[in-house]
Design a protein around this motif. Structure first.
Motif, PDB file in Angstrom:
ATOM      1  N   TRP A 100       0.836  -1.191   0.000  1.00 36.99           N
ATOM      2  CA  TRP A 100       0.000   0.000   0.000  1.00 36.99           C
ATOM      3  C   TRP A 100       0.877   1.250   0.000  1.00 36.99           C
ATOM      4  O   TRP A 100       1.960   1.275   0.590  1.00 36.99           O
ATOM      5  CB  TRP A 100      -0.925   0.007   1.209  1.00 36.99           C
ATOM      6  CG  TRP A 100      -1.797   1.221   1.281  1.00 36.99           C
ATOM      7  CD1 TRP A 100      -1.789   2.209   2.221  1.00 36.99           C
ATOM      8  CD2 TRP A 100      -2.829   1.580   0.343  1.00 36.99           C
ATOM      9  NE1 TRP A 100      -2.729   3.152   1.940  1.00 36.99           N
ATOM     10  CE2 TRP A 100      -3.392   2.798   0.786  1.00 36.99           C
ATOM     11  CE3 TRP A 100      -3.319   0.990  -0.824  1.00 36.99           C
ATOM     12  CZ2 TRP A 100      -4.417   3.440   0.091  1.00 36.99           C
ATOM     13  CZ3 TRP A 100      -4.342   1.631  -1.511  1.00 36.99           C
ATOM     14  CH2 TRP A 100      -4.875   2.836  -1.052  1.00 36.99           C
ATOM     15  N   ALA A 101       0.375   2.294  -0.659  1.00 35.25           N
ATOM     16  CA  ALA A 101       1.112   3.563  -0.718  1.00 35.25           C
ATOM     17  C   ALA A 101       0.840   4.366   0.541  1.00 35.25           C
ATOM     18  O   ALA A 101       0.186   5.409   0.521  1.00 35.25           O
ATOM     19  CB  ALA A 101       0.682   4.345  -1.964  1.00 35.25           C
ATOM     20  N   GLY A 102       1.362   3.868   1.661  1.00 34.17           N
ATOM     21  CA  GLY A 102       1.061   4.470   2.957  1.00 34.17           C
ATOM     22  C   GLY A 102       1.997   5.573   3.381  1.00 34.17           C
ATOM     23  O   GLY A 102       1.710   6.290   4.344  1.00 34.17           O
ATOM     24  N   ALA A 103       3.129   5.724   2.708  1.00 33.15           N
ATOM     25  CA  ALA A 103       4.092   6.756   3.098  1.00 33.15           C
ATOM     26  C   ALA A 103       4.957   7.110   1.905  1.00 33.15           C
ATOM     27  O   ALA A 103       5.172   6.291   1.008  1.00 33.15           O
ATOM     28  CB  ALA A 103       4.964   6.268   4.260  1.00 33.15           C
ATOM     29  N   GLU A 127       4.873  -5.887   6.616  1.00 28.48           N
ATOM     30  CA  GLU A 127       4.565  -5.223   5.351  1.00 28.48           C
ATOM     31  C   GLU A 127       3.827  -3.911   5.592  1.00 28.48           C
ATOM     32  O   GLU A 127       4.070  -2.916   4.900  1.00 28.48           O
ATOM     33  CB  GLU A 127       3.730  -6.143   4.465  1.00 28.48           C
ATOM     34  CG  GLU A 127       3.477  -5.616   3.071  1.00 28.48           C
ATOM     35  CD  GLU A 127       4.738  -5.261   2.308  1.00 28.48           C
ATOM     36  OE1 GLU A 127       4.771  -4.189   1.676  1.00 28.48           O
ATOM     37  OE2 GLU A 127       5.704  -6.042   2.349  1.00 28.48           O
ATOM     38  N   ARG A 128       2.959  -3.876   6.603  1.00 28.52           N
ATOM     39  CA  ARG A 128       2.274  -2.606   6.908  1.00 28.52           C
ATOM     40  C   ARG A 128       3.278  -1.582   7.417  1.00 28.52           C
ATOM     41  O   ARG A 128       3.195  -0.404   7.056  1.00 28.52           O
ATOM     42  CB  ARG A 128       1.164  -2.813   7.932  1.00 28.52           C
ATOM     43  CG  ARG A 128       0.653  -1.478   8.453  1.00 28.52           C
ATOM     44  CD  ARG A 128      -0.745  -1.412   8.903  1.00 28.52           C
ATOM     45  NE  ARG A 128      -1.149  -0.024   9.091  1.00 28.52           N
ATOM     46  CZ  ARG A 128      -2.338   0.358   9.503  1.00 28.52           C
ATOM     47  NH1 ARG A 128      -3.278  -0.539   9.765  1.00 28.52           N
ATOM     48  NH2 ARG A 128      -2.637   1.645   9.627  1.00 28.52           N
ATOM     49  N   ALA A 129       4.197  -2.006   8.271  1.00 31.62           N
ATOM     50  CA  ALA A 129       5.207  -1.071   8.769  1.00 31.62           C
ATOM     51  C   ALA A 129       6.015  -0.478   7.614  1.00 31.62           C
ATOM     52  O   ALA A 129       6.302   0.724   7.593  1.00 31.62           O
ATOM     53  CB  ALA A 129       6.118  -1.774   9.766  1.00 31.62           C
ATOM     54  N   THR A 172       6.023   5.895  17.764  1.00 31.05           N
ATOM     55  CA  THR A 172       4.575   6.056  17.645  1.00 31.05           C
ATOM     56  C   THR A 172       4.121   5.589  16.267  1.00 31.05           C
ATOM     57  O   THR A 172       4.726   5.921  15.259  1.00 31.05           O
ATOM     58  CB  THR A 172       4.176   7.528  17.850  1.00 31.05           C
ATOM     59  OG1 THR A 172       4.443   7.906  19.211  1.00 31.05           O
ATOM     60  CG2 THR A 172       2.690   7.742  17.578  1.00 31.05           C
ATOM     61  N   GLY A 173       3.035   4.831  16.236  1.00 30.74           N
ATOM     62  CA  GLY A 173       2.501   4.374  14.948  1.00 30.74           C
ATOM     63  C   GLY A 173       1.603   3.169  15.132  1.00 30.74           C
ATOM     64  O   GLY A 173       1.693   2.452  16.135  1.00 30.74           O
ATOM     65  N   LYS A 174       0.739   2.925  14.138  1.00 27.77           N
ATOM     66  CA  LYS A 174      -0.140   1.764  14.211  1.00 27.77           C
ATOM     67  C   LYS A 174       0.669   0.475  14.240  1.00 27.77           C
ATOM     68  O   LYS A 174       0.356  -0.442  14.990  1.00 27.77           O
ATOM     69  CB  LYS A 174      -1.095   1.761  13.018  1.00 27.77           C
ATOM     70  CG  LYS A 174      -2.094   2.891  13.013  1.00 27.77           C
ATOM     71  CD  LYS A 174      -3.037   2.833  14.201  1.00 27.77           C
ATOM     72  CE  LYS A 174      -4.001   1.675  14.127  1.00 27.77           C
ATOM     73  NZ  LYS A 174      -4.969   1.665  15.251  1.00 27.77           N
ATOM     74  N   VAL A 175       1.697   0.396  13.387  1.00 29.49           N
ATOM     75  CA  VAL A 175       2.615  -0.738  13.409  1.00 29.49           C
ATOM     76  C   VAL A 175       4.020  -0.193  13.190  1.00 29.49           C
ATOM     77  O   VAL A 175       4.291   0.419  12.160  1.00 29.49           O
ATOM     78  CB  VAL A 175       2.290  -1.783  12.319  1.00 29.49           C
ATOM     79  CG1 VAL A 175       3.275  -2.953  12.410  1.00 29.49           C
ATOM     80  CG2 VAL A 175       0.855  -2.284  12.434  1.00 29.49           C
TER      81      VAL A 175
END
Length: 404
Positions: free
Chosen positions: A69-72, A264-266, A284-287
């Motif tokens: 995913w294009a999360g960052a 993978e999410r991280a 800090t972060g969701k993962v």
């Protein structure tokens, strides 16, 4: 009579010429019509071929976003186009070889190209190219990742087949996949509570479905297994006796596939740290995933995450120490990849409070040393851990904006 028959003044030859001329004209007109129709049919076929390739590229990019995913900005390509048949990172782009294999008719044999671009949905549900594709000093204004963190991006697919251009756009949304964690306030190989006081340091907060106990892989009758003061009048563990041994023996807190999804999410969220110790704020972060940090020591006063947005900190190896007058909302999980039997691969110090739980894989242990409640079970931390699932085109967002 003979003279009349030998006369050459008849009109038959004229009529024959006229008829032949008409026939040739009709034939040429029919030929021209058929030829025009064939040309138009060829052009239509080429336009359809370009459309089919654009649709395939769009769907393929959507599938790739399920994988990464294009999360960052740090996890995804920031260029225009994001991918093409000539360039692009394999983990972020459609596979050119697969598209070539799937679209190999004569139309695609020469001069066919494709490219895809990912944009944040800054214009909402309507693709406004004036907003989305705007530039400032030659640089794209719109981020090429999910900058507004709403799990939705625009994907633009452009193709050229035999000179026929096609441009398709669609919103792509990623689903979050909730991961199921063992509901234990502590899950480790062994456990040590350093303070000698009679205050409560660990609260399991049992409910109707679970006791959320301190769960250890060692045998409780082993003196080094669980070192704390089991005082029922002034217990360090509340409620007294909320501890069990010889559970999860030879088993990690989370299955390997779950860990891979969280890793993978991280990476997708730009929260993956390899060979470097992150700063206090970066925890800090969701993962958050950290590997290759031999000693992570965070003893300043911090607040990591929040009650409404807990997270999970995954520490792969080395030693992790959290302390100071700090609050951590979520799960602290030490993978103990070295399979260390050290009783303090995870150290909790000072005035730290974890609102959630703490896990250590293998025989490694947790050393709890604090001057207040150090870990208190919080249900929200266990139901709030999620990885990225599949990404798909949002219904009714697909558009053909080829124009011309």
């Amino acid at each position: 009579m003979r003279k009349s028959l030998q006369s050459e003044r008849g009109t038959a030859i004229v009529l024959a010429i006229v008829l032949m001329t008409m026939m040739v004209g009709v034939g040429l007109a029919a030929y021209s019509f058929v030829d025009t129709q064939q040309v138009e049919t060829m052009r239509e076929r080429q336009r359809e071929s370009s459309f089919n390739l654009a649709e395939a590229a769009l769907n393929s990019q959507s599938f790739v976003l399920s994988r990464r995913w294009a999360g960052a900005a740090s996890s995804y390509a920031t260029s225009t186009p994001t991918c093409s048949n000539a360039t692009g990172l394999a983990v972020q782009c459609p596979d050119p070889a697969q598209l070539i294999a799937a679209y190999n008719s004569p139309d695609y044999a020469t001069g066919s190209t494709w490219k895809t671009t990912v944009y944040d949905d800054t214009s909402g549900k309507f693709y406004d190219s004036a907003i989305i594709e705007a530039k400032s000093a030659g640089v794209d204004v719109t981020p090429h990742w999910d900058a507004n963190a709403n799990q939705v991006v625009w994907v633009k697919a452009e193709t050229t087949v035999r000179g026929r251009n096609r441009t398709l756009v669609a919103l792509v949304q990623v689903q979050q996949h909730t991961e199921f964690l063992p509901k234990r306030v502590i899950l480790a190989g062994q456990f040590e509570l350093t303070p000698n006081g009679n205050g409560v340091y660990i609260k399991t907060n049992p409910d109707a479905t679970s006791q959320h106990p301190v769960t250890l892989r060692c045998q409780l009758n082993n003196p080094s297994c669980a070192e704390f003061t089991p005082d029922k009048k002034n217990p360090q563990l509340d409620p007294p006796g909320a501890i069990s041994g010889q559970e999860f023996v030879g088993k990690d807190a989370l299955e390997d596939d779950v860990k891979e999804r969280l890793k993978e999410r991280a990476i997708a969220d730009g929260k993956f740290y390899d060979g470097v110790c992150p700063t206090d704020d970066q925890l800090t972060g969701k993962v958050v995933w950290v590997q290759g940090c031999a000693l992570g020591k965070y003893t300043q006063n911090n607040v990591w995450n929040s009650p409404s947005s807990p997270g999970i900190l995954i520490w792969a190896d080395g030693v992790l120490e959290l302390g100071g007058k700090s609050d951590f909302w979520g799960i602290v999980y030490h993978l103990n990849n070295a399979n260390s039997s050290d009783n303090e691969v995870l150290r909790l110090r000072g005035g730290l409070t974890i609102y959630g739980g703490a896990f250590v894989d293998g025989p490694g242990g947790i050393d709890v040393g604090s001057n207040r409640v150090n870990i208190t079970y919080d249900e929200a931390a266990f139901v709030g851990v999620s990885s990225y699932g599949s990404a798909a085109i949002v219904q009714n967002s697909w558009r053909d904006i080829t124009g011309g």
